[in-house]
Design a protein around this motif. Structure first.
Motif, PDB file in Angstrom:
ATOM      1  N   SER A   1       0.836  -1.145  -0.148  1.00 16.54           N
ATOM      2  CA  SER A   1       0.150   0.102  -0.074  1.00 16.54           C
ATOM      3  C   SER A   1       0.920   1.025   0.159  1.00 16.54           C
ATOM      4  N   PRO A   2       0.533   2.341  -0.317  1.00 16.57           N
ATOM      5  CA  PRO A   2       1.153   3.673  -0.567  1.00 16.57           C
ATOM      6  C   PRO A   2       1.388   3.935   0.984  1.00 16.57           C
ATOM      7  N   PRO A   3       2.687   4.252   1.323  1.00 14.84           N
ATOM      8  CA  PRO A   3       2.885   4.807   2.668  1.00 14.84           C
ATOM      9  C   PRO A   3       2.063   5.953   3.161  1.00 14.84           C
ATOM     10  N   PRO A   4       1.650   6.033   4.394  1.00 16.63           N
ATOM     11  CA  PRO A   4       0.582   6.987   4.966  1.00 16.63           C
ATOM     12  C   PRO A   4       1.574   8.194   5.181  1.00 16.63           C
ATOM     13  N   VAL A   5       0.963   9.379   4.887  1.00 15.28           N
ATOM     14  CA  VAL A   5       1.767  10.525   4.828  1.00 15.28           C
ATOM     15  C   VAL A   5       1.993  11.012   6.204  1.00 15.28           C
ATOM     16  N   GLY A   6       1.079  10.534   7.117  1.00 21.70           N
ATOM     17  CA  GLY A   6       1.358  10.859   8.588  1.00 21.70           C
ATOM     18  C   GLY A   6       0.075  10.347   9.097  1.00 21.70           C
ATOM     19  N   PRO A   7       0.139  10.530  10.513  1.00 20.71           N
ATOM     20  CA  PRO A   7      -1.103   9.841  11.346  1.00 20.71           C
ATOM     21  C   PRO A   7      -2.353  10.487  10.986  1.00 20.71           C
ATOM     22  N   VAL A   8      -3.406   9.923  10.966  1.00 27.99           N
ATOM     23  CA  VAL A   8      -4.800  10.463  10.533  1.00 27.99           C
ATOM     24  C   VAL A   8      -5.342  11.179  11.620  1.00 27.99           C
ATOM     25  N   LEU A   9      -5.169  10.635  13.081  1.00 29.00           N
ATOM     26  CA  LEU A   9      -5.624  11.351  14.377  1.00 29.00           C
ATOM     27  C   LEU A   9      -4.427  11.638  15.209  1.00 29.00           C
ATOM     28  N   LEU A  10      -4.440  12.858  15.761  1.00 25.58           N
ATOM     29  CA  LEU A  10      -3.635  13.437  16.746  1.00 25.58           C
ATOM     30  C   LEU A  10      -4.454  13.557  18.081  1.00 25.58           C
ATOM     31  N   PRO A  11      -3.489  13.054  19.266  1.00 25.87           N
ATOM     32  CA  PRO A  11      -3.754  13.191  20.465  1.00 25.87           C
ATOM     33  C   PRO A  11      -4.526  14.694  20.938  1.00 25.87           C
ATOM     34  N   ALA A  12      -5.325  14.647  21.543  1.00 22.65           N
ATOM     35  CA  ALA A  12      -5.745  16.086  22.341  1.00 22.65           C
ATOM     36  C   ALA A  12      -4.804  16.394  23.298  1.00 22.65           C
ATOM     37  N   SER A  13      -4.295  15.655  23.917  1.00 17.40           N
ATOM     38  CA  SER A  13      -3.343  16.125  24.839  1.00 17.40           C
ATOM     39  C   SER A  13      -2.204  16.622  24.334  1.00 17.40           C
ATOM     40  N   ARG A  14      -1.440  17.715  24.600  1.00 20.11           N
ATOM     41  CA  ARG A  14      -0.203  18.399  24.010  1.00 20.11           C
ATOM     42  C   ARG A  14       0.883  17.325  24.354  1.00 20.11           C
ATOM     43  N   ARG A  15       1.069  17.122  25.618  1.00 21.08           N
ATOM     44  CA  ARG A  15       2.229  16.123  26.181  1.00 21.08           C
ATOM     45  C   ARG A  15       1.909  14.914  25.227  1.00 21.08           C
ATOM     46  N   GLU A  16       0.891  13.997  24.961  1.00 17.95           N
ATOM     47  CA  GLU A  16       0.951  13.047  24.105  1.00 17.95           C
ATOM     48  C   GLU A  16       1.171  13.273  22.819  1.00 17.95           C
ATOM     49  N   ALA A  17       0.878  14.412  22.148  1.00 19.46           N
ATOM     50  CA  ALA A  17       1.183  14.711  20.836  1.00 19.46           C
ATOM     51  C   ALA A  17       2.742  14.971  20.591  1.00 19.46           C
ATOM     52  N   LEU A  18       3.323  15.844  21.750  1.00 18.06           N
ATOM     53  CA  LEU A  18       4.679  15.747  21.729  1.00 18.06           C
ATOM     54  C   LEU A  18       5.546  14.466  21.971  1.00 18.06           C
TER      55      LEU A  18
END
Length: 427
Positions: A235-252
């Motif tokens: 499959s084509p590689p994903p460009v990036g995650p579809v969903l991002l965490p709401a928590s800034r700590r988790e996103a970091l």
């Protein structure tokens, strides 16, 4: 998490500097914690052995593999072969050039063996491959961990050699198993190489030729595994995650893992990670005091997730075989999703303080011990070291395929890897 580098991964990793060109970079081995004394490689001081260059290369291979390129100086290498540094420089102009000769020279015997390897005579071919890989046991570590220290031009040579090895072995697989298409044969190739290279990443020992016979058996199991005759296109590689965490700590944390894997821990700054998730200035430090804390947190979470799976599987399985099969599936799923984290355990674990690094290795050992325990419940006659070598080979296959993009993005690969690991473990 149980990290092994992928041979093919050399072509897919990012350079440890901020450079867009792909280059090798799998770092410190995340191994069984075993104390290994320095080997007595040095000839008597004052002698002039005719094979001094070979002795230097052998000492460099041993020291770079066991202690790491950055921890070894030219004076250490000179001492290992009982010569002065000036004499060492007469043979090799720099430590980097010595590393190049160790790695590229070490690849040559594998390439030569594959020129005339006949996998139709599988027992002979597997024995030849196993003997070579045990004779050159350090090479897996050096290719995957230390090749990032080479210049870009030298790395390109390594990558070319590795790809040629893969191409030649795939040709041999297809000649022996003409029913397989090239994608399926390619998976068999890299899974076989993962098994053959797995002893490079642990210190388990067996007498030879018993070790040769076991490794040859394991490689043969991969080569014989019944797989679909054709695989789907990746499959084509994903460009990036579809969903991002709401928590800034988790996103970091999620962004830090991706960036550390792509660019190397040393090349990424806290501000770089913050900017990538839209957090600027010192506010990023409100979530993590340092990027080392990010790395530490990622490792701890990964280990905790795997050990929680062990607990769940033990409580819900019908017996040892069922539990081990479910552990295999659990680990394949984890490694496919968290391939960046698996890579960090190889490339970046050296940045942890020594006590924490030992603790991480001990956690790995404990996790693998559960696999070994279940395997020995299934086969009580199986000796502990042989059981652990089998487990390491299966984990290496899972890791290598997860960390090789063209395999990871193929939807048919996880089921095939489950079949291969099942054969390695006698399921």
């Amino acid at each position: 998490m149980v990290a092994y580098p992928s041979l093919d991964r050399l072509a897919d990793l990012q350079w440890h500097r901020k450079d867009p060109r792909p280059v090798a970079g799998t770092g410190p081995t995340y191994l069984e914690e075993v104390d290994v004394p320095d080997r007595a490689l040095a000839p008597p001081r004052g002698t002039r052995p005719r094979n001094r260059r070979a002795l230097i290369l052998g000492a460099a291979s041993d020291l770079f593999a066991r202690r790491g390129y950055d921890q070894i100086g030219m004076s250490d290498l000179a001492e290992a072969v009982a010569i002065g540094p000036s004499a060492l420089y007469r043979h090799f102009s720099s430590k980097q050039n010595l590393l190049r000769e160790v790695i590229i020279g070490g690849l040559a015997p594998m390439r030569q063996l594959l020129e005339n390897l006949n996998l139709a005579d599988q027992s002979t071919a597997s024995a030849q491959l196993a003997a070579l890989c045990l004779d050159e046991r350090h090479l897996g570590v050096l290719w995957q961990r230390e090749a990032r220290r080479l210049s870009l031009n030298d790395y390109a040579r390594v990558r070319t050699e590795v790809r040629e090895i893969g191409r030649r072995l795939t040709d041999r697989v297809r000649a022996a198993r003409p029913e397989l298409d090239r994608r399926t044969a390619d998976l068999v190739t890299w899974a076989t190489l993962a098994v053959l290279m797995s002893p490079s990443f642990h210190d388990l020992e067996m007498p030879r030729p018993a070790y040769d016979e076991l490794l040859a058996e394991l490689a043969g199991l991969v080569l014989e595994t019944s797989l679909p005759s054709a695989f789907a296109a990746p499959s084509p590689p994903p460009v990036g995650p579809v969903l991002l965490p709401a928590s800034r700590r988790e996103a970091l944390l999620a962004q830090a893992v991706r960036m550390f894997a792509a660019q190397g821990f040393a090349s990424v700054g806290m501000e770089d990670i913050g900017n990538a998730v839209g957090i600027t200035g010192p506010s990023v430090y409100n979530h993590f005091p340092s990027k080392l804390d990010m790395l530490r947190t990622a490792f701890q979470r990964g280990t905790a997730a795997l050990l929680m799976d062990v607990s769940t599987i033990y409580q819900t399985s019908s017996g040892a075989a069922d539990a081990l099969r479910r552990l295999v599936v659990s680990y394949i799923r984890f490694s496919q999703v968290h391939h960046d984290l698996i890579g960090l355990l190889i490339t970046e674990v050296e940045h942890l303080p020594e006590v924490e690094r030992h603790a991480a290795r001990r956690a790995q050992h404990n996790y693998l011990t559960e696999w070994v325990h279940l395997l020995q419940l299934m086969y009580p006659e199986l000796e502990a070291t042989a059981a652990r070598i089998r487990v390491h080979s299966a984990v290496a296959v899972a890791n290598d395929t997860a960390r090789t993009p063209h395999l990871r993005h193929n939807p048919d690969v996880p089921a095939a890897i489950e079949s291969i690991c099942g054969r390695l473990l006698g399921l």
